[in-house]
Design an enzyme around this catalytic site. Structure first.
Site, PDB file in Angstrom:
ATOM      1  N   TYR A  14      41.397  51.235 100.294  1.00  0.00           N
ATOM      2  CA  TYR A  14      40.760  50.824 101.547  1.00  0.00           C
ATOM      3  C   TYR A  14      41.833  50.503 102.589  1.00  0.00           C
ATOM      4  O   TYR A  14      41.772  50.970 103.725  1.00  0.00           O
ATOM      5  CB  TYR A  14      39.869  49.602 101.302  1.00  0.00           C
ATOM      6  N   ASP A  38      31.809  41.493 109.373  1.00  0.00           N
ATOM      7  CA  ASP A  38      33.179  41.344 109.876  1.00  0.00           C
ATOM      8  C   ASP A  38      33.144  40.993 111.355  1.00  0.00           C
ATOM      9  O   ASP A  38      32.947  41.875 112.192  1.00  0.00           O
ATOM     10  CB  ASP A  38      33.932  42.647 109.653  1.00  0.00           C
ATOM     11  N   ASP A  96      39.777  39.010 103.607  1.00  0.00           N
ATOM     12  CA  ASP A  96      38.680  39.920 103.293  1.00  0.00           C
ATOM     13  C   ASP A  96      38.297  39.731 101.836  1.00  0.00           C
ATOM     14  O   ASP A  96      39.162  39.785 100.951  1.00  0.00           O
ATOM     15  CB  ASP A  96      39.090  41.373 103.514  1.00  0.00           C
TER      16      ASP A  96
END
Length: 123
Positions: A14, A38, A96
């Protein structure tokens, strides 16, 4: 449940695809019914079409991610990474957190950062 190695490899892919600006490769890492929030507290994007549109909008500005610490796995189906996203002179410090299915596809991504984590100019 995916292994810690599988989750970290998916997060690295990613990270690399994001930095390459490859929307198709990034979106291809998500499960069909995945969600992206996000930052946390904003609109939740669900499913391939919404996630693709969100990443197209973000990646057109060619942000670059750098890790602030090693990626972390868990005994469950989640892993996290602390990072900085730079877009020109703007820097966002975030964490994240991703969850994964047994195939290693991302089922959710939540980015944790707030106004105090965004800086303009030299950091």
């Amino acid at each position: 449940m995916p292994s810690e190695a599988t989750m970290k490899a998916a997060m690295q892919a990613y990270f690399d695809n994001f930095n390459a600006g490859d929307v198709e490769a990034v979106v291809g890492q998500f499960a069909v019914d995945a969600t992206v929030e996000d930052p946390v507290g904003s609109t939740v994007h669900k499913g391939t079409a919404e996630i693709s549109a969100a990443f197209e909008a973000v990646l057109k500005n060619r942000p670059q991610l750098t890790l602030s610490a090693p990626m972390r796995g868990s005994h469950g189906n989640a892993a996290a990474m602390a990072l900085e996203a730079k877009v020109g002179a703007l820097t966002i410090r975030a964490i994240d957190v991703m969850t994964f299915d047994v195939a290693g596809k991302i089922t959710s991504l939540k980015a944790y950062f707030g106004p105090e984590d965004i800086t303009q100019g030299a950091v």
